[in-house]
Write an enzyme that holds these catalytic residues in place. Structure first.
Site, PDB file in Angstrom:
ATOM      1  N   ARG A 172       0.890  -1.173   0.000  1.00 52.41           N
ATOM      2  CA  ARG A 172       0.000   0.000   0.000  1.00 52.41           C
ATOM      3  C   ARG A 172       0.924   1.218   0.000  1.00 52.41           C
ATOM      4  O   ARG A 172       1.741   1.396   0.907  1.00 52.41           O
ATOM      5  CB  ARG A 172      -0.903   0.008   1.234  1.00 52.41           C
ATOM      6  CG  ARG A 172      -1.607   1.346   1.424  1.00 52.41           C
ATOM      7  CD  ARG A 172      -2.709   1.313   2.448  1.00 52.41           C
ATOM      8  NE  ARG A 172      -3.874   0.609   1.954  1.00 52.41           N
ATOM      9  CZ  ARG A 172      -5.117   0.775   2.427  1.00 52.41           C
ATOM     10  NH1 ARG A 172      -5.339   1.633   3.411  1.00 52.41           N
ATOM     11  NH2 ARG A 172      -6.136   0.093   1.933  1.00 52.41           N
ATOM     12  N   GLN A 184     -10.253  -4.034  -3.265  1.00 52.25           N
ATOM     13  CA  GLN A 184     -11.520  -3.472  -2.806  1.00 52.25           C
ATOM     14  C   GLN A 184     -12.633  -3.775  -3.803  1.00 52.25           C
ATOM     15  O   GLN A 184     -13.725  -4.212  -3.428  1.00 52.25           O
ATOM     16  CB  GLN A 184     -11.373  -1.947  -2.627  1.00 52.25           C
ATOM     17  CG  GLN A 184     -12.649  -1.274  -2.170  1.00 52.25           C
ATOM     18  CD  GLN A 184     -13.066  -1.732  -0.783  1.00 52.25           C
ATOM     19  OE1 GLN A 184     -12.273  -1.679   0.136  1.00 52.25           O
ATOM     20  NE2 GLN A 184     -14.295  -2.182  -0.623  1.00 52.25           N
ATOM     21  N   ARG A 213     -13.646  -8.566   1.872  1.00 55.04           N
ATOM     22  CA  ARG A 213     -12.210  -8.350   1.600  1.00 55.04           C
ATOM     23  C   ARG A 213     -11.427  -9.595   1.992  1.00 55.04           C
ATOM     24  O   ARG A 213     -10.566 -10.071   1.262  1.00 55.04           O
ATOM     25  CB  ARG A 213     -11.690  -7.140   2.402  1.00 55.04           C
ATOM     26  CG  ARG A 213     -12.288  -5.786   2.028  1.00 55.04           C
ATOM     27  CD  ARG A 213     -11.839  -5.322   0.664  1.00 55.04           C
ATOM     28  NE  ARG A 213     -10.401  -5.273   0.519  1.00 55.04           N
ATOM     29  CZ  ARG A 213      -9.625  -4.259   0.912  1.00 55.04           C
ATOM     30  NH1 ARG A 213     -10.158  -3.189   1.460  1.00 55.04           N
ATOM     31  NH2 ARG A 213      -8.320  -4.282   0.723  1.00 55.04           N
TER      32      ARG A 213
HETATM   33  N1   CP Z   1     -11.304  -0.078   2.415  1.00 56.04           N
HETATM   34  C1   CP Z   1     -10.031  -0.121   2.817  1.00 56.04           C
HETATM   35  O1   CP Z   1      -9.092  -0.347   2.053  1.00 56.04           O
HETATM   36  O2   CP Z   1      -9.856   0.119   4.152  1.00 56.04           O
HETATM   37  P1   CP Z   1      -8.495   0.305   4.939  1.00 56.04           P
HETATM   38  O3   CP Z   1      -7.931   1.647   4.537  1.00 56.04           O
HETATM   39  O4   CP Z   1      -8.894   0.275   6.387  1.00 56.04           O
HETATM   40  O5   CP Z   1      -7.551  -0.797   4.581  1.00 56.04           O
HETATM   41  N1  NVA Z   2      -9.961   6.650  -1.552  1.00 55.43           N
HETATM   42  C1  NVA Z   2      -9.595   6.291  -0.198  1.00 55.43           C
HETATM   43  C2  NVA Z   2      -9.823   4.836   0.015  1.00 55.43           C
HETATM   44  C3  NVA Z   2      -9.470   4.334   1.377  1.00 55.43           C
HETATM   45  C4  NVA Z   2      -9.688   2.859   1.537  1.00 55.43           C
HETATM   46  C5  NVA Z   2      -8.135   6.659   0.038  1.00 55.43           C
HETATM   47  O1  NVA Z   2      -7.316   6.445  -0.865  1.00 55.43           O
HETATM   48  O2  NVA Z   2      -7.831   7.173   1.099  1.00 55.43           O
END
Ligand code: CP
Ligand code: NVA
Length: 304
Positions: free
Chosen positions: A103, A133, A290
């Site tokens: 991430r 997601q 998820r």
């Molecule tokens: N929806 C999602 O990716 O949540 P997190 O940011 O908590 O991982």
């Molecule tokens: N669009 C949001 C999604 C979080 C899961 C972000 O990137 O912060």
């Protein structure tokens, strides 16, 4: 399947449907004793340069249920935070672990990691994409009886990473997608073009949320300010005024419309508490899914 899962366009329609079926099977097994454990002895490296609740926990628990081990790496505790090149990190991790979830901010970082790694790399969210997601969202829509080739999806709000992945899913699977967003907040032009080249969907950008929501089978939204955009927060609040998913907008959608949000949500901004907690909302099933669909991804990508 390709070695990596960096974006929805890495998958064919068949591969998506097969992952969803496998995710549903993992869900039915529910982590029971005696369930298959195909990844005993395997390790998943997890590089997180942004905060996470769902992605981190679901990958860790998923790997555990599959019989393997997950190793969380934050930038503060690793040399990544001190500037070790991602290419070197990729080469080293490939010698220890069997797959990596990342991430991060720029999508190019995840792409570079994947290019140099000899093990599969899974995108756990970048500024441009959030494929895991959308797999969970599709699984949830299917559970709620939607036809993934025909359902009408309305995305109301920011043309962000989650919206981009919806655009790609619409083109791969062929369902119509309407994105209602203010001018200047559309999904990335490059992604719209690349997805359109796959060529099966009907993706339109509109300004009026009601136009997008009319007769929709899935009504989707996400935060107006994504991680990394915090300095734009005030300007975004003003720009997105009128783009809330509220009861009036939900009434425009099909009677059995499913409301979805990837979470975390800002109640009172992109969605009202009433809609998020209301009978059409599937947000907590989405969050649960998820776990199941990512187990399918791990099982598929990691060499047994
Ligand atoms: N929806 C999602 O990716 O949540 P997190 O940011 O908590 O991982
Ligand atoms: N669009 C949001 C999604 C979080 C899961 C972000 O990137 O912060």
């Amino acid at each position: 399947m390709r070695k990596d899962l960096l974006r929805i366009l890495d998958l064919s329609a068949r591969e998506i449907l097969s992952l969803l079926a496998s995710g549903a099977a993992w869900k039915r097994r529910g982590g029971r004793r005696g369930a298959p454990r195909p990844l005993v002895g395997k390790t998943l490296g997890m590089i997180f340069q942004k905060a996470s609740t769902r992605t981190r926990v679901s990958f860790e628990v998923g790997m555990h249920r599959l019989g393997g081990h997950a190793l969380f790496m934050s930038p503060e505790d690793t040399q990544i935070g001190r500037g070790e090149p991602i290419r070197d990190t990729a080469r080293v991790l490939s010698r220890y672990v069997d797959a990596v979830v990342i991430r991060t901010f720029a999508h190019g970082i995840a792409a570079e990691l994947a290019e140099v790694s000899t093990v599969p790399v899974i995108n756990g969210l970048t500024d441009d994409h959030h494929p895991c997601q959308i797999l969970a969202d599709l699984m949830t829509a299917k559970e709620r009886g939607k036809d993934l080739r025909r359902m009408r999806v309305a995305f109301v709000g920011d043309g962000n990473n989650v919206a981009n992945s919806w655009v790609e899913a619409a083109h791969v699977l062929g369902f119509p997608l309407r994105i209602a967003c203010p001018k200047g907040y559309e999904p990335a032009k490059g992604i719209l073009d690349e997805a359109e080249a796959v060529g099966r969907g009907d993706v339109r950008i509109v300004r009026d949320p009601a136009e997008a929501a009319r007769d929709a089978d899935v009504l989707y939204t996400d935060v107006w300010t994504s991680m990394g955009q915090e300095t734009e927060g005030r300007a975004r609040l003003a720009a997105f005024k009128g783009y809330s998913v509220d009861s009036a907008l939900l009434r425009m959608a099909a009677g059995d419309a499913v409301v979805m949000h990837c979470l975390p949500a800002h109640r009172g901004e992109e969605i009202t508490d009433e809609v998020l907690e209301g009978p059409n909302s599937a947000v907590f099933d989405e969050a649960e899914n998820r776990l199941h669909v990512q187990m399918a991804v791990l099982d598929k990508l990691i060499k047994h």
